[in-house]
Design a protein around this motif. Structure first.
Motif, PDB file in Angstrom:
ATOM      1  N   ARG A   1       5.579  -3.275   0.938  1.00  0.00           N
ATOM      2  CA  ARG A   1       4.468  -2.288   1.519  1.00  0.00           C
ATOM      3  C   ARG A   1       4.884  -2.189   3.005  1.00  0.00           C
ATOM      4  NH1 ARG A   1       0.574  -0.201  -1.115  1.00  0.00           N
ATOM      5  NH2 ARG A   1       0.536  -1.008  -3.512  1.00  0.00           N
ATOM      6  N   HIS A   2       4.175  -1.278   3.491  1.00  0.00           N
ATOM      7  CA  HIS A   2       3.879  -1.073   5.037  1.00  0.00           C
ATOM      8  C   HIS A   2       2.952  -1.796   5.385  1.00  0.00           C
ATOM      9  CE1 HIS A   2       6.779   2.268   4.508  1.00  0.00           C
ATOM     10  NE2 HIS A   2       7.190   2.091   5.685  1.00  0.00           N
ATOM     11  N   ARG A   3       2.971  -2.324   6.802  1.00  0.00           N
ATOM     12  CA  ARG A   3       1.965  -3.220   7.153  1.00  0.00           C
ATOM     13  C   ARG A   3       1.707  -2.612   8.734  1.00  0.00           C
ATOM     14  NH1 ARG A   3       3.209  -9.404   6.305  1.00  0.00           N
ATOM     15  NH2 ARG A   3       0.922  -9.212   6.704  1.00  0.00           N
ATOM     16  N   ILE A   4       0.436  -2.689   9.099  1.00  0.00           N
ATOM     17  CA  ILE A   4       0.070  -2.410  10.595  1.00  0.00           C
ATOM     18  C   ILE A   4      -0.442  -3.840  11.023  1.00  0.00           C
ATOM     19  CG2 ILE A   4      -1.437  -1.151  12.073  1.00  0.00           C
ATOM     20  CD1 ILE A   4      -1.291   1.037   9.968  1.00  0.00           C
ATOM     21  N   LYS A   5       0.588  -4.134  12.194  1.00  0.00           N
ATOM     22  CA  LYS A   5       0.179  -5.543  12.719  1.00  0.00           C
ATOM     23  C   LYS A   5      -0.341  -5.436  14.155  1.00  0.00           C
ATOM     24  CE  LYS A   5       3.616  -7.788  10.012  1.00  0.00           C
ATOM     25  NZ  LYS A   5       4.836  -8.708  10.056  1.00  0.00           N
TER      26      LYS A   5
ATOM     27  N   LEU B   1      -4.622  -8.982  14.756  1.00  0.00           N
ATOM     28  CA  LEU B   1      -4.551  -9.237  13.199  1.00  0.00           C
ATOM     29  C   LEU B   1      -3.939  -8.425  12.684  1.00  0.00           C
ATOM     30  CD1 LEU B   1      -8.491  -9.522  13.311  1.00  0.00           C
ATOM     31  CD2 LEU B   1      -6.956 -11.617  13.511  1.00  0.00           C
ATOM     32  N   ASP B   2      -3.565  -8.699  11.447  1.00  0.00           N
ATOM     33  CA  ASP B   2      -2.428  -7.939  10.747  1.00  0.00           C
ATOM     34  C   ASP B   2      -3.405  -7.275   9.440  1.00  0.00           C
ATOM     35  OD1 ASP B   2      -0.401  -8.692  12.320  1.00  0.00           O
ATOM     36  OD2 ASP B   2       0.299 -10.439  11.001  1.00  0.00           O
ATOM     37  N   ASP B   3      -2.905  -6.114   9.182  1.00  0.00           N
ATOM     38  CA  ASP B   3      -3.569  -5.384   8.195  1.00  0.00           C
ATOM     39  C   ASP B   3      -4.883  -5.378   7.944  1.00  0.00           C
ATOM     40  OD1 ASP B   3      -0.904  -4.597   6.948  1.00  0.00           O
ATOM     41  OD2 ASP B   3      -0.741  -6.937   6.705  1.00  0.00           O
ATOM     42  N   ASN B   4      -5.616  -5.050   9.002  1.00  0.00           N
ATOM     43  CA  ASN B   4      -7.140  -4.808   8.873  1.00  0.00           C
ATOM     44  C   ASN B   4      -7.277  -3.782   7.806  1.00  0.00           C
ATOM     45  OD1 ASN B   4      -9.403  -2.764  10.333  1.00  0.00           O
ATOM     46  ND2 ASN B   4      -9.897  -4.958   9.942  1.00  0.00           N
TER      47      ASN B   4
ATOM     48  N   GLU C   1       4.163  10.728   3.951  1.00  0.00           N
ATOM     49  CA  GLU C   1       3.898  10.574   2.459  1.00  0.00           C
ATOM     50  C   GLU C   1       4.258   9.254   1.895  1.00  0.00           C
ATOM     51  OE1 GLU C   1       2.335  11.929  -0.920  1.00  0.00           O
ATOM     52  OE2 GLU C   1       2.913  13.252   0.774  1.00  0.00           O
ATOM     53  N   GLU C   2       5.186   8.577   2.375  1.00  0.00           N
ATOM     54  CA  GLU C   2       5.450   7.470   1.714  1.00  0.00           C
ATOM     55  C   GLU C   2       4.423   6.265   2.560  1.00  0.00           C
ATOM     56  OE1 GLU C   2       8.932   3.985   1.793  1.00  0.00           O
ATOM     57  OE2 GLU C   2       9.221   5.500   3.056  1.00  0.00           O
ATOM     58  N   VAL C   3       4.383   6.319   3.735  1.00  0.00           N
ATOM     59  CA  VAL C   3       3.448   5.215   4.365  1.00  0.00           C
ATOM     60  C   VAL C   3       1.975   5.641   3.674  1.00  0.00           C
ATOM     61  CG1 VAL C   3       2.302   4.621   6.591  1.00  0.00           C
ATOM     62  CG2 VAL C   3       4.901   5.101   6.245  1.00  0.00           C
ATOM     63  N   SER C   4       1.621   6.825   3.543  1.00  0.00           N
ATOM     64  CA  SER C   4       0.089   7.000   3.233  1.00  0.00           C
ATOM     65  C   SER C   4       0.130   6.385   1.786  1.00  0.00           C
ATOM     66  CB  SER C   4      -0.160   8.573   2.919  1.00  0.00           C
ATOM     67  OG  SER C   4       0.601   8.875   2.080  1.00  0.00           O
ATOM     68  N   ARG C   5       0.953   6.084   1.059  1.00  0.00           N
ATOM     69  CA  ARG C   5       0.840   5.638  -0.409  1.00  0.00           C
ATOM     70  C   ARG C   5       1.222   3.753  -0.355  1.00  0.00           C
ATOM     71  NH1 ARG C   5       0.343   9.498  -4.057  1.00  0.00           N
ATOM     72  NH2 ARG C   5       0.681  11.513  -3.437  1.00  0.00           N
ATOM     73  N   THR C   6       1.574   3.319   0.696  1.00  0.00           N
ATOM     74  CA  THR C   6       2.395   2.092   0.416  1.00  0.00           C
ATOM     75  C   THR C   6       1.795   1.232   1.646  1.00  0.00           C
ATOM     76  OG1 THR C   6       4.157   2.558   2.030  1.00  0.00           O
ATOM     77  CG2 THR C   6       4.398   2.759  -0.329  1.00  0.00           C
ATOM     78  N   LEU C   7       0.489   1.643   2.657  1.00  0.00           N
ATOM     79  CA  LEU C   7       0.142   0.554   3.411  1.00  0.00           C
ATOM     80  C   LEU C   7      -0.613  -0.533   2.513  1.00  0.00           C
ATOM     81  CD1 LEU C   7      -1.176   3.097   6.101  1.00  0.00           C
ATOM     82  CD2 LEU C   7       0.061   1.054   6.567  1.00  0.00           C
ATOM     83  N   HIS C   8      -0.337  -1.554   3.184  1.00  0.00           N
ATOM     84  CA  HIS C   8      -0.696  -3.063   2.476  1.00  0.00           C
ATOM     85  C   HIS C   8      -2.426  -3.170   2.802  1.00  0.00           C
ATOM     86  CE1 HIS C   8      -1.282  -6.826   1.128  1.00  0.00           C
ATOM     87  NE2 HIS C   8      -1.382  -7.330   2.317  1.00  0.00           N
TER      88      HIS C   8
END
Length: 789
Positions: free
Chosen positions: A473-477, A497-500, A544-551
């Motif tokens: 999955r994609h993550r936003i840290k 923090l990661d993946d709020n 499109e991919e990120v919008s479906r795979t964010l953790h």
């Protein structure tokens, strides 16, 4: 409180700051706190005046380092009008004997009245009645009428009026170690026998500010100049049964105003052409009457009175005059200096109300963000990111205004401030663009400035997301969520923090909706946008991919506020409530104890639950489904319950969001939180913060709770969608909307019945969608739709 007035009986110095905030008068261009004109700024009173968007930047030394802050400037004080017996002390409620004191805020007409009876000794009583307005028709004018009556005695009374340029920004105690001397080059003079002026400029932003004041009295007026003040004085002769009236009319201009040559000439010219006070009052009343018609809200009982007060303050901060200005939504209104007048994410709670009543104001507030898009692009580039990274706190030019340090008044220590990591403000801006365009039907804005904002915010999120091969999955840290308490992992060397969950889900929403907007753009406009931004197909594929795979992390069967949240310790809430009583600012309590809130499952305000505030249940379920999760009702109920017991409600927005969410989940408890949101400022539940400025987002949010939350109202896909959840305490109410060119669609909810009336002058039919049926109402038609529980 009555339906249209807000009243205070008796004088109470301890309550003065709170009263001054709640009795502020404004018109969207400028506002003045409700301080008594005979009182100067001190520990009790603070007569601040602020004009929208007038900021100044100064550098101070704090804890051994240089700290730069930009403040909304406290302008010269136009209020001063004091009085005394010849040779005696000036009379104020703090220094003289007060027999009676009464203040009345008249919301229908935008007037502040005060009546005070001073005991002068020897059986002499001076009755002082004042009426104040900040003009809603002409945003550059204000006026003060003062009536003096000697009860059962005759004699002289000295009256002195002034424009005072010797003011500073000292309205918030914890900022007083910072430099607040924003005004320089203060000059004064006179332009007519009854008119004085005062001119100055801000120290670094170099904004010119000019006031002109006319004093109209039955006695001759004398003028003198003092250091940083322009003074007018008169000597009245009081006789029993006769009331002597003094009118003070003031004009304000700054160099930020359009269509003027210079502020001083404009102010002097404007005040010289003002008609008599009574005519000024009449046009002011008319303007307020028009606003109340457009913002009509009919809610019975005490809740209705508080909602009207909230609407009054929203309109004084963001009126149709705001549509002509380059300003954002100041979190504390134009009512004080808390948060330094900065713009946070509060438009997320304010625009939904404005969209359906004053869409031209919403559009102007979105223009404020678009004008600062270049600065947001630069901020992202400096951080090594593509797209637009909007600041958590914004002021004049859109750079990050969040502090590096903040003072914990409980411990007296300056501690690091990492709130600038709240990048979710970008998603709030995108959400506001979408909501405004859906409510107003403004496709021109959506296809131009709106599309540019959405594109660059989406580009930022896609670039911020990194692929984790272990998770798949994609993550936003390295972010901070709306909770604000948690800004780092326990004992971590770096903040973030990661993946709020809130950040990731809203980022996915932004990406998906931007793709929809781009697909629907007219081909010539789409080509222009691609050429200007370098957008290509491969980038869209990534979106499109990120919008479906964010953790989105989970723990114990509930949505985790962020990755690792489930590993934090539980707090002994009962012990802290027993020891401290009020634990809203739990972060300050723990820091003063040498501990950190980062160690615990404890939130300042709604974070994960904000998702239930922004998205209707079906839409939220769809978002999670897009991300590969099934968010069934049981999981959401468990999530709501989990955070409900771990939130200290250290923000006035928290009660609002919880009331909104619980209205659908736990109706019996919802009203408690709704009441908390309604009473937040009038009862000063945060313990002294309202005296520093009202909480505009919470006030507007309560209006929207009645407008959208309880009726389940959405403007989506060209339909007016409703899914009401009436609370027993608030099951009968009505309001008027401006919707897709219709001025005045009336909605009324009675027990079990929804009534919708479309004005005869509307441009076309309105499609109404309920969960179990649809209806089309043509101009002039009224629909009465029974509701099923």
């Amino acid at each position: 409180m009555t339906g249209w007035t807000w009243e205070y009986e008796g004088y109470d110095a301890a309550e003065a700051r709170l009263r001054e905030s709640l009795c502020t008068l404004g018109n969207g261009y400028f506002a003045t706190r409700g301080a008594l004109p005979e009182c100067t700024a001190d520990e009790v009173h603070y007569p601040g005046t602020y004009t929208a968007g007038c900021y100044d930047r100064l550098t101070s030394e704090v804890a051994g380092r240089q700290v730069e802050n930009e403040d909304l400037v406290n302008l010269p004080n136009w209020l001063p009008l004091r009085f005394r017996l010849p040779g005696g002390p000036w009379l104020t409620p703090d220094t003289a004997t007060v027999l009676d004191h009464h203040e009345t805020l008249r919301m229908a007409s935008g007037l502040l009245e005060r009546l005070t009876r001073y005991d002068l000794g020897g059986g002499r009583v001076l009755r002082v009645r004042q009426e104040r307005l900040v003009h809603m028709a002409d945003p550059h004018l204000a006026a003060l009428r003062t009536e003096f009556t000697g009860e059962q005695h005759s004699g002289a009374l000295e009256v002195e009026a002034a424009l005072d340029g010797g003011v500073t920004n000292v309205g918030v105690a914890r900022y007083r170690d910072l430099d607040g001397r924003h005004l320089t080059q203060v000059h004064s003079g006179s332009s007519a026998p009854d008119t004085v002026w005062l001119r100055c400029r801000t120290r670094t932003s170099d904004i010119l500010i000019a006031f002109a004041s006319r004093l109209l009295s039955e006695a001759p007026t004398a003028i003198r100049r003092e250091d940083r003040r322009a003074v007018q004085s008169t000597r009245l002769h009081l006789t029993p049964g006769h009331t002597a009236t003094v009118d003070k009319i003031v004009a304000l201009h700054t160099s930020r105003d359009p269509a003027i040559s210079d502020p001083l000439h404009a102010a002097v010219d404007r005040v010289g052409r003002v008609p008599a006070y009574d005519e000024l009052l009449e046009s002011h009343r008319t303007a307020w009457g028009q606003l109340w018609r457009r913002g009509e809200l009919d809610v019975p009982g005490e809740a209705g009175g508080i909602l009207r007060l909230h609407l009054f303050h929203v309109l004084q901060t963001l009126s149709p005059h705001t549509a002509d200005l380059d300003v954002g939504v100041p979190a504390r209104g134009l009512h004080g200096e808390a948060y330094r007048g900065h713009v946070f994410w509060d438009e997320l709670f304010v625009l939904p109300y404005l969209n359906l009543h004053f869409p031209e104001v919403s559009r102007a507030l979105l223009h404020y963000r678009h004008r600062r898009l270049g600065r947001a692009l630069t901020a992202a580039r400096d951080a090594g990111r593509r797209g637009a990274m909007f600041p958590w706190q914004s002021g004049s030019d859109g750079r990050e205004e969040a502090q590096q340090l903040h003072l914990n008044p409980r411990s007296g220590r300056w501690v690091p401030d990492h709130s600038h990591l709240q990048h979710h403000v970008g998603s709030a801006i995108a959400y506001n663009v979408w909501q405004y365009c859906e409510a107003s039907g403004d496709t021109e804005f959506l296809h131009t400035k709106g599309a540019e904002l959405l594109l660059q915010i989406s580009r930022f999120w896609a670039d911020a997301a990194t692929w984790d091969p272990l998770l798949g999955r994609h993550r936003i840290k390295g972010v901070v969520g709306p909770d604000e308490y948690h800004d780092a992992y326990p004992d971590a060397a770096e903040p973030g923090l990661d993946d709020n969950a809130y950040t990731n889900v809203t980022a996915a929403w932004v990406l998906a909706h931007t793709l929809d907007v781009l697909r629907d753009l007219p081909e010539p406009r789409r080509r222009e946008l691609d050429e200007r931004t370098g957008l290509d197909g491969s980038e869209l594929e990534k979106w499109e991919e990120v919008s479906r795979t964010l953790h989105v992390p989970f723990h114990d069967g509930v949505i985790s506020q962020f990755e690792g949240y489930g590993k934090l310790a539980e707090l002994d809430w009962q012990d802290y409530r027993r020891r401290y009583d009020d634990i809203r600012r739990l972060d300050r309590i723990l820091e003063a104890e040498g501990d950190s809130v980062n160690r615990y499952r404890a939130s300042k305000q709604a974070d994960v639950l904000m998702l239930g505030y922004l998205f209707a249940p079906a839409e939220l379920q769809g978002l999670f489904r897009r991300l590969g999760h099934e968010l069934d009702e049981a999981t959401w109920r468990l999530t709501v319950d989990h955070y409900l017991h771990r939130t200290s409600h250290g923000s006035t927005l928290s009660g609002l969001v919880h009331g909104w969410v619980l209205a659908r989940e736990r109706r019996a408890e919802a009203w408690t939180f709704c009441q908390e949101a309604l009473r937040g400022d009038i009862a000063d539940v945060q313990g002294g913060t309202t005296g520093e400025g009202i909480h505009l987002g919470a006030m507007a949010g309560t209006l929207d709770l009645v407008q959208r939350g309880l009726p389940g109202l959405e403007t989506r896909g060209g339909d007016l969608r409703l899914d009401p959840v009436p609370l027993p305490e608030l099951s009968s109410y009505g309001f008027t909307l401006r919707y897709h060119g219709h001025w005045g669609v009336r909605l009324r909810l009675e027990r079990g019945l929804l009534e919708i009336a479309v004005p005869a002058s509307g441009p076309g039919p309105v499609d109404v969608r309920l969960p179990d049926r649809t209806a089309r109402l043509h101009p002039g038609e009224t629909g009465r739709l029974p509701l099923t529980e």
